[in-house]
Structures are given as C-alpha cells and as structure tokens.
Design a protein around this motif. Structure first.
Motif, PDB file in Angstrom:
ATOM      1  N   CYS A  91       0.841  -1.202   0.000  1.00 49.84           N
ATOM      2  CA  CYS A  91       0.000   0.000   0.000  1.00 49.84           C
ATOM      3  C   CYS A  91       0.873   1.248   0.000  1.00 49.84           C
ATOM      4  CB  CYS A  91      -0.884   0.002   1.248  1.00 49.84           C
ATOM      5  SG  CYS A  91      -1.898   1.477   1.418  1.00 49.84           S
ATOM      6  N   GLY A  93      -0.032   4.079   1.371  1.00 42.53           N
ATOM      7  CA  GLY A  93      -0.301   4.894   2.553  1.00 42.53           C
ATOM      8  C   GLY A  93       0.859   4.812   3.547  1.00 42.53           C
ATOM      9  N   CYS A  95       0.399   4.883   7.157  1.00 38.85           N
ATOM     10  CA  CYS A  95      -0.161   4.801   8.510  1.00 38.85           C
ATOM     11  C   CYS A  95       0.916   4.245   9.439  1.00 38.85           C
ATOM     12  CB  CYS A  95      -1.384   3.901   8.519  1.00 38.85           C
ATOM     13  SG  CYS A  95      -2.612   4.432   7.310  1.00 38.85           S
ATOM     14  N   CYS A  98       0.544   0.603  10.561  1.00 37.60           N
ATOM     15  CA  CYS A  98       0.086  -0.365   9.552  1.00 37.60           C
ATOM     16  C   CYS A  98       0.710  -1.739   9.767  1.00 37.60           C
ATOM     17  CB  CYS A  98       0.444   0.125   8.156  1.00 37.60           C
ATOM     18  SG  CYS A  98      -0.045  -1.063   6.901  1.00 37.60           S
ATOM     19  N   LEU A 100       1.121  -3.971   7.654  1.00 35.75           N
ATOM     20  CA  LEU A 100       1.952  -4.409   6.519  1.00 35.75           C
ATOM     21  C   LEU A 100       3.439  -4.168   6.782  1.00 35.75           C
ATOM     22  CD1 LEU A 100      -0.065  -3.126   3.408  1.00 35.75           C
ATOM     23  CD2 LEU A 100      -0.062  -5.410   4.390  1.00 35.75           C
ATOM     24  N   ASP A 144      -4.399  -2.097   0.433  1.00 36.04           N
ATOM     25  CA  ASP A 144      -5.630  -1.314   0.368  1.00 36.04           C
ATOM     26  C   ASP A 144      -5.997  -1.291  -1.105  1.00 36.04           C
ATOM     27  OD1 ASP A 144      -7.577   0.758   0.128  1.00 36.04           O
ATOM     28  OD2 ASP A 144      -7.020   1.414   2.140  1.00 36.04           O
ATOM     29  N   LYS A 175      -9.079   3.060   3.101  1.00 38.04           N
ATOM     30  CA  LYS A 175      -8.906   4.382   3.721  1.00 38.04           C
ATOM     31  C   LYS A 175      -8.841   5.445   2.627  1.00 38.04           C
ATOM     32  CE  LYS A 175      -6.342   3.524   8.069  1.00 38.04           C
ATOM     33  NZ  LYS A 175      -6.473   2.115   8.377  1.00 38.04           N
ATOM     34  N   PHE A 176      -9.236   5.095   1.421  1.00 37.99           N
ATOM     35  CA  PHE A 176      -9.134   6.032   0.295  1.00 37.99           C
ATOM     36  C   PHE A 176     -10.516   6.376  -0.245  1.00 37.99           C
ATOM     37  CE2 PHE A 176      -5.035   4.131   0.698  1.00 37.99           C
ATOM     38  CZ  PHE A 176      -4.188   5.219   0.557  1.00 37.99           C
ATOM     39  N   THR A 210      -3.222   9.013   3.285  1.00 38.05           N
ATOM     40  CA  THR A 210      -4.546   8.424   3.057  1.00 38.05           C
ATOM     41  C   THR A 210      -5.583   9.554   2.986  1.00 38.05           C
ATOM     42  OG1 THR A 210      -5.096   8.258   5.399  1.00 38.05           O
ATOM     43  CG2 THR A 210      -3.881   6.406   4.456  1.00 38.05           C
TER      44      THR A 210
HETATM   45 FE1  SF4 Z   1      -1.642   0.143   5.845  1.00 37.80          FE
HETATM   46 FE2  SF4 Z   1      -4.237   0.522   5.318  1.00 37.80          FE
HETATM   47 FE3  SF4 Z   1      -2.678   2.593   5.940  1.00 37.80          FE
HETATM   48 FE4  SF4 Z   1      -2.368   1.325   3.611  1.00 37.80          FE
HETATM   49  S1  SF4 Z   1      -4.162   2.500   4.256  1.00 37.80           S
HETATM   50  S2  SF4 Z   1      -0.729   2.019   4.991  1.00 37.80           S
HETATM   51  S3  SF4 Z   1      -2.839  -0.803   4.196  1.00 37.80           S
HETATM   52  S4  SF4 Z   1      -3.219   0.865   7.292  1.00 37.80           S
END
Ligand code: SF4
Length: 342
Positions: A91, A93, A95, A98, A100, A144, A175-176, A210
């Motif tokens: 992703c 983003g 965050c 996260c 990930l 995401d 989150k988009f 995001t």
């Molecule tokens: Fe991670 Fe979701 Fe943020 Fe992307 S939007 S960085 S998948 S928490």
C-alpha cells in the motif's frame, strides 16, 4: 486532499505482458511518462533507488510492480471472511501502525496481479468445495486494494464477478476516497464496501498519505447511495486526550451524511490499537518522529498468533471503549450490527 495514487516507478514481469491487463497498464504508464523497468519476479525487486533504508522504504511505497500471481492457494481470513482473495499486495499509505510494515518486511513495494481470471477460477473452486454454503472473500488482507483500483479496475471486475455469483460474496475495506469508478459497478448487493474510519485527531496524526476523514465520509455517502451494503471498521481505536469527543464527532458526521437507506444494513467492526515488540521496532525505524504511544508498561500483554505476544489496552480501558463506542452506535445507528470487538 490526498490525490489518487500515481506510481513514481513501475516494474513489470515479462510474463505480465501476456495478459491484456498487463499490456493495458504498461501502455497507460508509458503514456504518463513513468519510468518502467523489467523484473524477473515480482517478489524480488533488488535495485530500488535510495541511499539508505529510510529513503528506500519511501520510494518502495510509491513503486508499483505489475506481476503474475503464481500462488493461487488462498489464505484464510477470519473473522470477517472465509478466504483472502489476492489481487494486490502492499500500500502507498503511511499509517504509522500499519500491519503491513511487519508482514511485508523488506518488500514494501506495491504489487498488482494481472492474471485475474486465474484468481477468479481459484475462487470458483473454493466456492464449489463449500457449496451450498456461501463463501466470503476478503480483498484487502494484504493491501488497500481500492487505493490503486482507479489504475487497475481489478476490484471493479471482482465486484461484478461476485455480483453474478450465487455462492460467493466479496468484502474489502479502504482508507481512500477515490472510488467513483466503483459506483456504477453491478454489485447486486453481494459486495460489502467498508471504510476504515477514525476520529480526526488519529487520521491527522497517524495516517499520512490516506484520504482525510471528511473525504472518506463523502465517499461512504456515495457508496451508500449506490446501494452497496456498507460497513465501517473503526480501527485502530486509539486512546488519546479527547478520544470520547473525537469519536462522538465522527459518528455525528457519519449520521448526518449517510443516506437513511444505507443505515438499515450497516456493519461496524471495532479493533483496538495493539502492537507487538517487532512492530514497535519497525514503527520506530520507519516513522522515528511518531507521536504514537507504544509504552508496554501502560498496556496489557496478550498471547497472539504465532506465539508473538501483543500489547492491548487494559481490561478497564477495553470496557470503556466498548461502552462508549457501543453507546454511540446504538444512538446514531440503532439498526447497525457490531460484528466484533477485538
Ligand atoms: Fe496500511 Fe491501510 Fe494505511 Fe495502507 S491505508 S498504509 S494498508 S493501514
């Protein structure tokens, strides 16, 4: 306002060009003037630019790899679905918390898979094995997916695929807010479109890259008007000064924005903030200036999967979260269903 994602750098596996979507994406990126490099495998991008780990991490998160998904064995995805359906990994983003960051480790770049018919065929097999039971597929376990879908339209095809299916249902969360192309998809009510939502302080401080709260609420309104079953994952629920007012404000705004028809079959999933020791190390490395509170002594330790313990809120704080958010949901969305709190 966060703009729709455009990769800074694209890698392509030669085999991906044997698929129409692979060709379409590469000619789109050529037209956009984006640098395209070849890679033998979408799992092994070795020559990413950047002088140090910090730079490489940021460049990787704006790099898109166009590849072919070889593993068509789906992971399980409890509690929200039976299986994770793999259309993308990674992703763009940033965050701070996260998941990930720990699960993707050294491969934070974004991968999109172009052999979507193979993925649908595999899904079909899983549905047949479970027939006549309905099988639910979660499309956002490792990415995401909606955040890159304005480029690929893979998710849109999946929504229409499950729209025609008798035994399958699709779910995803985002989150988009760049979801306008999904509004006219023939979903037939078989896809639950969820937004990851949080109070403004949390989105502002911990979710750079995001869509902002107001943008997500506006997108949710459009999704509700398009007749999709709608849901919200409130995650992570994070305690900060003024959290009760922050969440109240969020529910108030949601209630005034959503069309009443979308609130009859509305779901909420509630996930408290938690962290593991490995996650804390990665967060502090990738986001050294974060204000995220990661003090083990203030938390309760709980056994997690794979034997790695996690730090959650104390029992009393968890009760306070359940009471407070449960009351807000009951007040603003009396017909909604809380699927779980974890
Ligand atoms: Fe991670 Fe979701 Fe943020 Fe992307 S939007 S960085 S998948 S928490």
């Amino acid at each position: 306002m966060v703009k729709p994602f455009v990769p800074q750098l694209v890698y392509v596996e030669p085999r991906a060009l044997e698929y129409p979507l692979g060709q379409e994406l590469i000619s789109k990126f050529e037209t956009m003037g984006i640098e395209i490099r070849e890679t033998t495998s979408h799992n092994q991008i070795r020559n990413l630019p950047g002088d140090n780990d910090f730079q490489k991490y940021r460049i990787a998160k704006s790099t898109l790899v166009v590849g072919v998904r070889k593993t068509l064995k789906f992971d399980t995805s409890k509690p929200s679905a039976e299986f994770a359906i793999p259309f993308a990994t990674g992703c763009m983003g940033h965050c701070h918390y996260c998941y990930l960051q720990t699960t993707m480790g050294s491969k934070p770049y974004i991968r999109t898979y172009v052999n979507i018919d193979d993925i649908f065929e595999a899904a079909d097999q899983y549905m047949k094995e479970r027939a006549p039971e309905i099988t639910r597929f979660e499309a956002s376990c490792t990415s995401d997916i909606a955040g890159i879908d304005h480029l690929t339209h893979t998710l849109k095809k999946a929504i229409e695929y499950f729209g025609q299916s008798e035994l399958g249902k699709l779910r995803f969360v985002t989150k988009f807010a760049h979801i306008d192309h999904l509004l006219d998809a023939k979903h037939n009510g078989r896809t639950r479109f969820r937004f990851s939502m949080n109070d403004e302080y949390i989105i502002k401080n911990f979710e750079p890259g995001t869509s902002r709260q107001a943008e997500r609420i506006e997108a949710a309104r459009k999704v509700g008007e398009a007749g999709y079953p709608l849901g919200f994952i409130i995650a992570p629920i994070y305690l900060h000064d003024g959290w009760k007012e922050g969440y109240k404000d969020m529910f108030e705004k949601l209630e005034s924005a959503l069309p009443p028809s979308s609130t009859k079959d509305l779901t909420f999933e509630l996930i408290q903030h938690r962290f593991t020791k490995p996650a804390k190390n990665v967060i502090e490395k990738n986001y050294p200036m974060t204000k995220l509170e990661l003090d083990e002594s203030k938390r309760k330790w709980k056994w997690g999967r794979y034997g790695i313990g996690k730090y959650v809120y104390t029992d009393q704080e968890q009760e306070d979260i359940k009471d407070t958010l449960g009351r807000y949901i009951q007040t603003y969305f009396p017909n909604a269903r809380i699927e779980y709190f974890t």
